[in-house]
Each structure stands twice: as C-alpha cells, then as structure tokens.
Motif scaffolding. Structure first.
Motif, short mmCIF file in Angstrom:
data_model
loop_
_atom_site.label_atom_id
_atom_site.label_comp_id
_atom_site.label_asym_id
_atom_site.label_seq_id
_atom_site.Cartn_x
_atom_site.Cartn_y
_atom_site.Cartn_z
N THR A 229 0.83 -1.21 0.00
CA THR A 229 0.00 0.00 0.00
C THR A 229 0.86 1.26 0.00
O THR A 229 0.50 2.26 -0.64
CB THR A 229 -0.96 0.00 1.20
OG1 THR A 229 -0.21 -0.10 2.42
CG2 THR A 229 -1.94 -1.16 1.11
N ASP A 233 0.58 4.19 -2.73
CA ASP A 233 0.36 5.58 -2.32
C ASP A 233 1.35 6.51 -3.03
O ASP A 233 0.99 7.60 -3.47
CB ASP A 233 0.51 5.72 -0.81
CG ASP A 233 -0.67 5.11 -0.04
OD1 ASP A 233 -1.74 4.93 -0.66
OD2 ASP A 233 -0.50 4.82 1.16
N TYR A 254 1.51 0.29 -10.60
CA TYR A 254 0.38 0.23 -9.65
C TYR A 254 -0.48 -1.01 -9.94
O TYR A 254 -0.84 -1.77 -9.03
CB TYR A 254 -0.45 1.51 -9.80
CG TYR A 254 -1.50 1.75 -8.75
CD1 TYR A 254 -1.33 2.74 -7.79
CD2 TYR A 254 -2.70 1.05 -8.75
CE1 TYR A 254 -2.32 3.01 -6.84
CE2 TYR A 254 -3.68 1.30 -7.81
CZ TYR A 254 -3.50 2.28 -6.87
OH TYR A 254 -4.49 2.54 -5.93
N TYR A 283 -8.07 0.21 -3.32
CA TYR A 283 -7.02 0.78 -4.18
C TYR A 283 -7.39 0.73 -5.66
O TYR A 283 -6.91 1.55 -6.44
CB TYR A 283 -5.68 0.10 -3.91
CG TYR A 283 -4.95 0.75 -2.75
CD1 TYR A 283 -4.03 1.77 -2.97
CD2 TYR A 283 -5.22 0.39 -1.43
CE1 TYR A 283 -3.39 2.40 -1.91
CE2 TYR A 283 -4.59 1.01 -0.37
CZ TYR A 283 -3.67 2.02 -0.61
OH TYR A 283 -3.05 2.66 0.44
N ARG A 286 -9.45 3.88 -5.96
CA ARG A 286 -8.60 5.08 -5.95
C ARG A 286 -7.91 5.27 -7.28
O ARG A 286 -7.79 6.40 -7.78
CB ARG A 286 -7.58 4.97 -4.81
CG ARG A 286 -8.20 5.00 -3.42
CD ARG A 286 -7.18 4.78 -2.33
NE ARG A 286 -6.25 5.93 -2.22
CZ ARG A 286 -5.24 5.96 -1.37
NH1 ARG A 286 -5.03 4.94 -0.54
NH2 ARG A 286 -4.44 7.02 -1.31
#
Length: 293
Positions: A229, A233, A254, A283, A286
């Motif tokens: 993670t 980020d 990613y 995620y 996001r």
C-alpha cells in the motif's frame, strides 16, 4: 525422474522399489528409439502422480548394470518392485502400450493415493508450500497460473535467483499477460533495491514534489520490500500530477502490485468471481478515481 549410476543404484532403485514401483529405462545418447520412449516415460511419471518412479540408466556409461540386467538392446525398460524385476519391455512402444503395461502394476498404487488425497491435507509450512508449487510447475510447465503462484512464493521468500530461473520460461509472454508482467516488474523492483538511498529519495521529493523519478524509485523500493500500500500511495502521488508520465509507468506498476496482492479468485458453479478483498477493492477505486478525473 532420476539418473542412476552404480553408486546410487542400491538406494535409488533397490531400496526405493520397496516403497513404490521403480521403472528403469536403459538408454544411450546415440539411440534413436530412446529419444521416442524417454519423453513418453517422463510424461507418464507425472500423469501417474507418484504411482511409480522413473530411473534412467545410460547403458554406455553403466555397462555393469546393463550386463546385470541382461540388456541386449536398447531401449530396455524394466519394472522393479520390492527389490526385484517383475516385468519389462524393449523398444519404443506406443504410449498406449506403455499405459497398458503400467496399469497392470501401478493402478492400485495410484488409486490408494487418490483415496488418501480425498482426506483433508495437513496445512503445509512455507517450505512445504514451495515444494508443492514446484511440483505443480514441473508436472505441467504450461500452466501459467501454477508458475505465477510458484514465482510469487519464491519472491515472497526472498529467493530472487530461484524466482528468476522459474520465471525465465515465460518471460517472453510477460508483455501480453498481465499477471506475468506483474511478476516481471516485481523482479525488476527487487533487482533495483539498494540502488538508491531511501533518505536521499525522501530529500529529493521534499525539495520537489514533482520529482517523479525519485517517487517512482521509492515506489519500486517499497514494492521490493512488499510494502504494497505504501508503494501504491507513492505511485498515486505521480498519477495525480501527471497520469501519462514516462509512458504511464506509474499506472502500470500500480496495476502490477494489485495483481500481486489480489487473492485467488473464488470458483463457483458459474465460473470464477473476483475476490472482495477490501484493500484491493479500495485501491482499485482510488486508481479509477485518479485516472478518470
């Protein structure tokens, strides 16, 4: 399959045949029919799932063993059980005939193992899991899902060299298959680990939040350390500022991390359904939010 010599014959053939049938294949490098029957025997050893063990003896190099078995021509195949030869055949017979030969002796062994397999298997430790995955790949080298799980397990265990060797047979397919591409990017991240000083990267990012090279290097380092993670980020910080930077390198890395951390899909009567892992789902949302904005 194991190569047998006079030195290990007692343990690998005589002693081993006390526990399971051992199929001894006498061959030679110059023998044309040997090149036909050999791959058939190796294939069937995997398909019979431990029903027998294949032992190969180079009759040119091990003439004493060939003489002891009375080998007059090759290929000669001898089945050993309980320390004694019980049956055999000569020549490159068709696969169907080899199956008939084996079924006379090893079907019961396979049936016993299948019955045992129906019982709940004890939970394997990390090394046991690796051995199971390695066997799955060896049995079916074309199974990309099994290879993905094996290479992933090796990388999780920190065995980079072994992971690279296991990945090599499918490396050419990586650009076209997302899961294999994810493994390739993980291997590259681990190889790059240590090339940059973490404190220096943080200092560069603090001085210039658009230093995408530093951010990407930091994300790779976090990926290599399995800090999933945190790596994503850092990549989101790039994507929020420049989605197309360096040919979408941040987005591709990613997605690779998501592929690695995604739990196995659940199998149902209707097929496979995606996992509902909350971290993966969060995620993914996001990423969509940033890319589509």
């Amino acid at each position: 399959m194991i190569d047998v010599t006079l030195e290990n014959f007692e343990s690998e053939v005589i002693a081993a045949s006390m526990d399971q049938p051992v199929l001894v294949d006498f061959w030679a490098p110059w023998c044309g029919p040997c090149k036909t029957i050999g791959p058939i025997l190796e294939k069937l050893e995997g398909e019979y799932g431990g029903g027998f063990k294949l032992a190969k003896i180079n009759s040119d190099e091990e003439q004493q063993l060939a003489s002891a078995f009375g080998v007059r021509s090759i290929p000669t195949v001898v089945l050993m059980m309980n320390g004694q030869p019980v049956d055999g055949f000569m020549g490159a017979v068709p696969e169907s005939k080899v199956r008939e030969f084996l079924d006379k002796h090893v079907t019961a062994v396979v049936a016993e193992e299948e019955a045992a397999a129906e019982a709940p298997a004890p939970e394997l430790d990390a090394e046991g899991q690796l051995e199971r995955l390695q066997h799955a790949v060896a049995t079916d080298p074309a199974n990309d899902d099994a290879r993905f799980d094996y290479v992933k397990a090796l990388l999780m265990a920190g065995r980079l060299a072994d992971a690279k060797r296991a990945f090599e047979p499918v490396a050419a397919k990586a650009p076209a298959l997302r899961r294999l591409d994810a493994l390739r990017r993980w291997i590259e991240a681990v190889e790059a680990e240590g090339a940059h000083d973490a404190a220096a990267l943080d200092a560069r990012i603090a001085a210039n939040r658009r230093d995408f090279d530093a951010r990407y290097a930091k994300a790779q380092s976090l990926f290599a350390k399995q800090q999933w993670t945190a790596a994503m980020d850092e990549l989101l910080e790039i994507l929020m500022r420049d989605k197309s930077w360096n040919e979408e390198a941040a987005r591709k890395l990613y997605i690779a991390i998501l592929e690695i951390i995604e739990p196995p899909k659940q199998k149902t009567a209707e097929g496979q359904i995606p996992s509902d892992d909350p971290t993966v789902a969060s995620y993914r949302r996001r990423l969509s939010s940033v890319v589509l904005s």
